[in-house]
Design a protein around this motif. Structure first.
Motif, PDB file in Angstrom:
ATOM      1  N   SER A 135       0.842  -1.194   0.000  1.00  0.00           N
ATOM      2  CA  SER A 135       0.000   0.000   0.000  1.00  0.00           C
ATOM      3  C   SER A 135       0.879   1.245   0.000  1.00  0.00           C
ATOM      4  O   SER A 135       1.783   1.365   0.840  1.00  0.00           O
ATOM      5  CB  SER A 135      -0.898   0.004   1.236  1.00  0.00           C
TER       6      SER A 135
ATOM      7  N   HIS B 247       0.252   4.278   1.035  1.00  0.00           N
ATOM      8  CA  HIS B 247       0.210   5.042   2.284  1.00  0.00           C
ATOM      9  C   HIS B 247       0.909   4.293   3.419  1.00  0.00           C
ATOM     10  O   HIS B 247       1.573   4.908   4.255  1.00  0.00           O
ATOM     11  CB  HIS B 247      -1.233   5.426   2.654  1.00  0.00           C
TER      12      HIS B 247
ATOM     13  N   HIS C 137      -7.376   6.634   0.593  1.00  0.00           N
ATOM     14  CA  HIS C 137      -7.690   5.922  -0.652  1.00  0.00           C
ATOM     15  C   HIS C 137      -7.427   6.796  -1.873  1.00  0.00           C
ATOM     16  O   HIS C 137      -7.072   6.298  -2.936  1.00  0.00           O
ATOM     17  CB  HIS C 137      -9.134   5.408  -0.640  1.00  0.00           C
ATOM     18  N   HIS C 138      -7.576   8.107  -1.723  1.00  0.00           N
ATOM     19  CA  HIS C 138      -7.211   8.998  -2.815  1.00  0.00           C
ATOM     20  C   HIS C 138      -5.688   9.006  -3.007  1.00  0.00           C
ATOM     21  O   HIS C 138      -5.196   8.984  -4.143  1.00  0.00           O
ATOM     22  CB  HIS C 138      -7.693  10.419  -2.542  1.00  0.00           C
ATOM     23  N   TYR C 139      -4.955   9.038  -1.891  1.00  0.00           N
ATOM     24  CA  TYR C 139      -3.495   9.015  -1.974  1.00  0.00           C
ATOM     25  C   TYR C 139      -3.028   7.745  -2.682  1.00  0.00           C
ATOM     26  O   TYR C 139      -2.171   7.796  -3.583  1.00  0.00           O
ATOM     27  CB  TYR C 139      -2.872   9.103  -0.580  1.00  0.00           C
ATOM     28  N   ASP C 140      -3.581   6.594  -2.292  1.00  0.00           N
ATOM     29  CA  ASP C 140      -3.183   5.327  -2.903  1.00  0.00           C
ATOM     30  C   ASP C 140      -3.500   5.297  -4.391  1.00  0.00           C
ATOM     31  O   ASP C 140      -2.728   4.754  -5.198  1.00  0.00           O
ATOM     32  CB  ASP C 140      -3.888   4.159  -2.200  1.00  0.00           C
ATOM     33  N   ALA C 141      -4.620   5.884  -4.774  1.00  0.00           N
ATOM     34  CA  ALA C 141      -4.994   5.915  -6.194  1.00  0.00           C
ATOM     35  C   ALA C 141      -4.050   6.815  -6.998  1.00  0.00           C
ATOM     36  O   ALA C 141      -3.730   6.525  -8.157  1.00  0.00           O
ATOM     37  CB  ALA C 141      -6.429   6.398  -6.339  1.00  0.00           C
ATOM     38  N   LEU C 142      -3.590   7.893  -6.369  1.00  0.00           N
ATOM     39  CA  LEU C 142      -2.695   8.827  -7.052  1.00  0.00           C
ATOM     40  C   LEU C 142      -1.282   8.274  -7.211  1.00  0.00           C
ATOM     41  O   LEU C 142      -0.571   8.616  -8.164  1.00  0.00           O
ATOM     42  CB  LEU C 142      -2.625  10.147  -6.273  1.00  0.00           C
TER      43      LEU C 142
ATOM     44  N   THR D 296      -0.064   4.821  -7.162  1.00  0.00           N
ATOM     45  CA  THR D 296      -0.005   3.361  -7.279  1.00  0.00           C
ATOM     46  C   THR D 296       1.380   2.879  -7.703  1.00  0.00           C
ATOM     47  O   THR D 296       1.783   1.762  -7.361  1.00  0.00           O
ATOM     48  CB  THR D 296      -1.043   2.854  -8.296  1.00  0.00           C
TER      49      THR D 296
ATOM     50  N   TRP E  36      -9.002  16.633  -3.984  1.00  0.00           N
ATOM     51  CA  TRP E  36      -9.185  15.371  -3.263  1.00  0.00           C
ATOM     52  C   TRP E  36      -9.406  15.550  -1.758  1.00  0.00           C
ATOM     53  O   TRP E  36      -9.303  14.603  -1.008  1.00  0.00           O
ATOM     54  CB  TRP E  36      -7.981  14.459  -3.491  1.00  0.00           C
TER      55      TRP E  36
END
Length: 267
Positions: A95, A97, A133-138, A140, A245
């Protein structure tokens, strides 16, 4: 001068700004340059992220992470793969984050140089400002390397240095550094909020500008007469880009425009 939606008349109610964020707002509002924001919410996001960058810098200084050049860098293999060049790439299945958080929670498992340190600080500041979840999507494909950071963190170059405020990344150059000590060429630092800076090189930690110069000057050629100094350039993330975000995370204040004035109050 800060201009929000076409007006420079912005007021904040009690409890909206901290001492740190108010100091940043005041400095930028009193500047001869014009800083444009599409909304008060975007301005508040910038102030919040700047504050979190400062907190991240202080946290990294206490994390136990070591200083090392790229050749001798190391990282926690649970979260990162170390490249042949000494950079850190997110391990498959990890992950983003959690990987960033681990640097701060398990600092002694890491060693890196100053340019990577400021990238880590910016990532932690952003992670603490937007949803995980936004951080993880940004991020990857997170890769801790300065060239990637320019794109991933949407870094913006600014000048002159007099406009830098808390949360900005500055560079101290050392023109006459000893070639036998290549990392003495300069130091990337995070500007804090009390006329101090965070620098990872030489175990510097939180220090004054004078302390940074003194340490670098000790690594100059014997005949040198040119002191280390700040360059006239600094960088920061594109706050407006990342502000999109943050909408749900914080209890948004009441923002009202009355005449030429924008009022920001707690609900």
């Amino acid at each position: 001068m800060i201009v929000v939606g076409g007006t420079n008349k912005v007021t904040f109610g009690t409890g909206i700004l901290t001492e740190r964020t108010h100091a940043v707002f005041r400095t930028k509002h009193n500047s001869p340059l014009r800083y444009h924001y599409d909304s008060a919410a975007t301005l508040l996001f910038e102030l919040t992220l700047r504050s979190n960058i400062v907190e991240a810098a202080r946290a990294l200084s206490q994390s136990g992470a070591y200083f090392a050049d790229f050749e001798h860098s190391f990282c926690n293999p649970v979260y990162w793969d170390r490249t042949r060049e000494g950079k850190f790439r997110l391990r498959s299945g990890a992950s983003p984050h959690d990987a960033i958080q681990d640097i701060f929670a398990n600092g002694k498992a890491y060693a890196f140089e100053c340019s990577m340190a400021v990238i880590v600080v910016l990532h932690k500041g952003l992670l603490d400002t937007i949803e995980k979840h936004h951080y993880d999507a940004l991020f990857t494909d997170l890769f801790l390397f300065d060239e990637n950071a320019k794109r991933d963190l949407q870094l913006i170059d600014r000048r002159p240095i007099q406009e830098a405020v808390a949360g900005d990344i500055l560079y101290v150059q050392n023109p006459d550094y000893d070639p036998a000590i290549p990392w003495a060429k300069g130091e990337n630092v995070v500007m804090l909020d009390d006329e101090r800076f965070f620098g990872h090189g030489y175990g510097l930690g939180v220090a004054s500008a004078e302390d940074v110069m003194t340490i670098l000057n000790k690594q100059r050629l014997p005949e040198s007469t040119v002191s280390a100094s700040f360059t006239d350039r600094f960088v920061h993330p594109d706050f407006a880009y990342f502000a999109q975000w943050t909408r749900r995370r914080y209890n948004q204040p009441l923002i009202a425009k009355i005449g030429d004035w924008i009022h920001v109050e707690k609900i």
